[in-house]
Design an enzyme around this catalytic site. Structure first.
Site, PDB file in Angstrom:
ATOM      1  N   ALA A  13      12.117 -16.064  -5.633  1.00 50.43           N
ATOM      2  CA  ALA A  13      13.231 -16.696  -6.356  1.00 50.43           C
ATOM      3  C   ALA A  13      13.145 -16.464  -7.864  1.00 50.43           C
ATOM      4  O   ALA A  13      13.992 -16.967  -8.609  1.00 50.43           O
ATOM      5  CB  ALA A  13      13.257 -18.187  -6.047  1.00 50.43           C
ATOM      6  N   ARG A  37       5.441 -15.304  -7.499  1.00 53.26           N
ATOM      7  CA  ARG A  37       4.137 -15.258  -8.167  1.00 53.26           C
ATOM      8  C   ARG A  37       4.243 -15.541  -9.662  1.00 53.26           C
ATOM      9  O   ARG A  37       3.329 -16.058 -10.264  1.00 53.26           O
ATOM     10  CB  ARG A  37       3.499 -13.873  -7.960  1.00 53.26           C
ATOM     11  CG  ARG A  37       3.175 -13.562  -6.510  1.00 53.26           C
ATOM     12  CD  ARG A  37       2.922 -12.082  -6.315  1.00 53.26           C
ATOM     13  NE  ARG A  37       4.100 -11.304  -6.690  1.00 53.26           N
ATOM     14  CZ  ARG A  37       4.166  -9.985  -6.698  1.00 53.26           C
ATOM     15  NH1 ARG A  37       3.105  -9.277  -6.353  1.00 53.26           N
ATOM     16  NH2 ARG A  37       5.280  -9.369  -7.050  1.00 53.26           N
ATOM     17  N   TYR A 156       9.555   2.216   2.834  1.00 58.49           N
ATOM     18  CA  TYR A 156      10.448   1.082   2.519  1.00 58.49           C
ATOM     19  C   TYR A 156      11.484   0.917   3.637  1.00 58.49           C
ATOM     20  O   TYR A 156      11.711  -0.203   4.127  1.00 58.49           O
ATOM     21  CB  TYR A 156      11.142   1.289   1.167  1.00 58.49           C
ATOM     22  CG  TYR A 156      12.119   0.169   0.875  1.00 58.49           C
ATOM     23  CD1 TYR A 156      11.663  -1.107   0.550  1.00 58.49           C
ATOM     24  CD2 TYR A 156      13.498   0.373   0.979  1.00 58.49           C
ATOM     25  CE1 TYR A 156      12.554  -2.152   0.331  1.00 58.49           C
ATOM     26  CE2 TYR A 156      14.397  -0.665   0.754  1.00 58.49           C
ATOM     27  CZ  TYR A 156      13.915  -1.929   0.432  1.00 58.49           C
ATOM     28  OH  TYR A 156      14.800  -2.964   0.220  1.00 58.49           O
TER      29      TYR A 156
HETATM   30  P1  NDP Z   1      13.656  -8.034  -7.641  1.00 56.72           P
HETATM   31  O1  NDP Z   1      12.545  -7.133  -8.004  1.00 56.72           O
HETATM   32  O2  NDP Z   1      14.640  -8.391  -8.703  1.00 56.72           O
HETATM   33  O3  NDP Z   1      13.082  -9.376  -6.993  1.00 56.72           O
HETATM   34  C1  NDP Z   1      12.060  -9.350  -6.054  1.00 56.72           C
HETATM   35  C2  NDP Z   1      11.496 -10.744  -5.881  1.00 56.72           C
HETATM   36  O4  NDP Z   1      10.472 -10.710  -4.871  1.00 56.72           O
HETATM   37  C3  NDP Z   1      10.880 -11.283  -7.150  1.00 56.72           C
HETATM   38  O5  NDP Z   1      11.282 -12.624  -7.325  1.00 56.72           O
HETATM   39  C4  NDP Z   1       9.384 -11.203  -6.893  1.00 56.72           C
HETATM   40  O6  NDP Z   1       8.737 -12.281  -7.539  1.00 56.72           O
HETATM   41  C5  NDP Z   1       9.340 -11.405  -5.376  1.00 56.72           C
HETATM   42  N1  NDP Z   1       8.103 -10.887  -4.787  1.00 56.72           N
HETATM   43  C6  NDP Z   1       7.671  -9.601  -4.725  1.00 56.72           C
HETATM   44  N2  NDP Z   1       6.469  -9.541  -4.142  1.00 56.72           N
HETATM   45  C7  NDP Z   1       6.130 -10.824  -3.831  1.00 56.72           C
HETATM   46  C8  NDP Z   1       4.999 -11.423  -3.234  1.00 56.72           C
HETATM   47  N3  NDP Z   1       3.957 -10.685  -2.812  1.00 56.72           N
HETATM   48  N4  NDP Z   1       4.978 -12.771  -3.060  1.00 56.72           N
HETATM   49  C9  NDP Z   1       6.022 -13.521  -3.474  1.00 56.72           C
HETATM   50  N5  NDP Z   1       7.118 -13.016  -4.062  1.00 56.72           N
HETATM   51  C10 NDP Z   1       7.162 -11.689  -4.235  1.00 56.72           C
HETATM   52  O7  NDP Z   1      14.394  -7.322  -6.409  1.00 56.72           O
HETATM   53  P2  NDP Z   1      15.645  -7.757  -5.505  1.00 56.72           P
HETATM   54  O8  NDP Z   1      16.171  -9.067  -5.922  1.00 56.72           O
HETATM   55  O9  NDP Z   1      16.544  -6.618  -5.470  1.00 56.72           O
HETATM   56  O10 NDP Z   1      14.935  -7.866  -4.082  1.00 56.72           O
HETATM   57  C11 NDP Z   1      14.986  -9.019  -3.259  1.00 56.72           C
HETATM   58  C12 NDP Z   1      15.042  -8.611  -1.798  1.00 56.72           C
HETATM   59  O11 NDP Z   1      16.262  -7.914  -1.547  1.00 56.72           O
HETATM   60  C13 NDP Z   1      13.919  -7.675  -1.343  1.00 56.72           C
HETATM   61  O12 NDP Z   1      13.515  -8.067  -0.049  1.00 56.72           O
HETATM   62  C14 NDP Z   1      14.612  -6.315  -1.283  1.00 56.72           C
HETATM   63  O13 NDP Z   1      13.992  -5.448  -0.388  1.00 56.72           O
HETATM   64  C15 NDP Z   1      15.988  -6.729  -0.828  1.00 56.72           C
HETATM   65  N6  NDP Z   1      17.051  -5.766  -1.081  1.00 56.72           N
HETATM   66  C16 NDP Z   1      17.289  -5.311  -2.363  1.00 56.72           C
HETATM   67  C17 NDP Z   1      18.305  -4.403  -2.580  1.00 56.72           C
HETATM   68  C18 NDP Z   1      18.564  -3.803  -3.928  1.00 56.72           C
HETATM   69  O14 NDP Z   1      19.200  -2.721  -4.013  1.00 56.72           O
HETATM   70  N7  NDP Z   1      18.150  -4.443  -5.023  1.00 56.72           N
HETATM   71  C19 NDP Z   1      19.181  -3.972  -1.485  1.00 56.72           C
HETATM   72  C20 NDP Z   1      18.829  -4.489  -0.193  1.00 56.72           C
HETATM   73  C21 NDP Z   1      17.818  -5.384  -0.024  1.00 56.72           C
HETATM   74  P3  NDP Z   1       7.323 -12.218  -8.296  1.00 56.72           P
HETATM   75  O15 NDP Z   1       7.122 -10.824  -8.791  1.00 56.72           O
HETATM   76  O16 NDP Z   1       7.451 -13.243  -9.378  1.00 56.72           O
HETATM   77  O17 NDP Z   1       6.350 -12.626  -7.241  1.00 56.72           O
HETATM   78  C1  8X3 Z   2      17.551  -1.533  -1.238  1.00 58.75           C
HETATM   79  C2  8X3 Z   2      18.691  -0.606  -1.093  1.00 58.75           C
HETATM   80  O1  8X3 Z   2      19.258   1.856  -0.740  1.00 58.75           O
HETATM   81  O2  8X3 Z   2      17.994   1.263  -2.720  1.00 58.75           O
HETATM   82  O3  8X3 Z   2      17.165  -2.003   0.003  1.00 58.75           O
HETATM   83  O4  8X3 Z   2      16.942   1.225  -0.564  1.00 58.75           O
HETATM   84  S1  8X3 Z   2      18.177   1.006  -1.291  1.00 58.75           S
END
Ligand code: NDP
Ligand code: 8X3
Length: 258
Positions: A13, A37, A156
């Site tokens: 979050a 984290r 991924y």
């Molecule tokens: P961000 O990098 O903006 O956010 C990722 C979040 O995941 C951060 O809050 C980070 O918090 C947290 N995180 C990462 N590793 C850990 C861990 N080991 N424990 C706890 N928290 C963790 O990326 P997005 O918001 O884009 O990604 C969120 C989700 O959406 C992911 O699952 C991603 O695969 C998915 N997604 C993203 C897309 C995109 O194009 N952006 C498209 C499709 C899906 P912190 O580092 O503080 O722990």
């Molecule tokens: C994140 C979307 O297409 O960059 O899941 O892998 S993509």
């Protein structure tokens, strides 16, 4: 279904989709359990969520890769926070863009440990309580990458294909209970995702979104809240969504750059 007063637990979050989802639930009057984290970033989101209308926020410094830490965090929640209504399994990341046969093993471990094992660990800790209470909703962040694999993204994409299977398996295993299971599967969303994938290389990360309009974190949060607010007997199995400039993981429309 009203989300007012519901306890919503969101992993990851502190940034991007997770942070936007926290604010979207806050606007509906939900109580928020926020985990990540980076405690500083989480505190910023918590403060914004209170301003947006969340009646209460409880933050947990948590790395979802460690099963014992996950289980302990759930077991030691204050009594008023224990009955989680909605779990958003959002914590996740990509690392690297190499061909599979030259990829870094540490990158693979981080993706599988977070996106697959982390999601399992959190679900294992939270879902039994939902079953006992006779209510609950698990919303997992999948991806179009779990539907169509792209070059350089095998691990991924594999982690998100695993999310897809786990999402469907959990829904099957919960059949006969009141607990719902949904996967929200976005295409490209502009967040820190690419910066993390390219280990902090800002120029390379910016190129990913060049010439096209990606989804925003708020677009995805909107879908999460929509799925959560359907009547209790309605289970949205999957929401697959892209921006108008993307057809799938492999096909984009980019405007020519001057
Ligand atoms: P961000 O990098 O903006 O956010 C990722 C979040 O995941 C951060 O809050 C980070 O918090 C947290 N995180 C990462 N590793 C850990 C861990 N080991 N424990 C706890 N928290 C963790 O990326 P997005 O918001 O884009 O990604 C969120 C989700 O959406 C992911 O699952 C991603 O695969 C998915 N997604 C993203 C897309 C995109 O194009 N952006 C498209 C499709 C899906 P912190 O580092 O503080 O722990
Ligand atoms: C994140 C979307 O297409 O960059 O899941 O892998 S993509």
């Amino acid at each position: 279904m009203s989300l007012k007063g519901k306890i919503v637990f969101i992993t990851g979050a502190s940034s991007g989709i997770g942070a936007a989802t926290a604010l979207a639930f806050a606007a509906q009057g939900a109580r928020l359990l926020l985990a990540a984290r980076r405690a500083g970033k989480l505190a910023e989101v918590a403060s914004q969520a209170l301003k947006r209308g969340a009646p209460a926020v409880f933050s947990i410094d948590l790395d979802v890769r460690h099963y014992r830490a996950v289980q302990d965090a759930i077991d030691s929640l204050p009594e008023e926070w224990a009955p989680i209504d909605i779990l958003v399994n959002n914590a996740g990341l990509s690392r690297g863009f190499e061909k599979l046969y030259t990829g870094k093993v540490e990158d693979w471990d981080e993706m599988i440990d977070t996106n697959v094992k982390g999601l399992l660990y959190v679900s294992r800790a939270v879902v039994p309580g939902m079953v006992v209470r006779g209510r609950g909703h698990v919303i997992n962040l999948g991806s179009t990458a779990g539907e169509v694999t792209y070059p350089g993204g095998a691990v991924y994409c594999g982690s998100k294909a695993a999310e897809r299977a786990i999402n469907d398996g959990l829904r099957q295993d919960l059949l006969g209970t009141a607990v719902r299971v949904t996967s929200v599967d976005p295409g490209m969303v502009e967040t820190n995702f690419s910066l993390v994938r390219f280990h902090g290389d800002e120029e390379r990360a910016a190129k990913v979104y060049k010439g096209l309009t990606p989804l925003t974190p708020e677009d995805v949060a909107d879908a999460v809240v929509w799925a959560a607010s359907r009547p209790a007997h309605v289970n949205i199995a999957r929401v697959s969504m892209t921006s108008i400039h993307q057809a799938n993981s492999l096909l984009f429309h980019r405007e020519p750059q001057s």
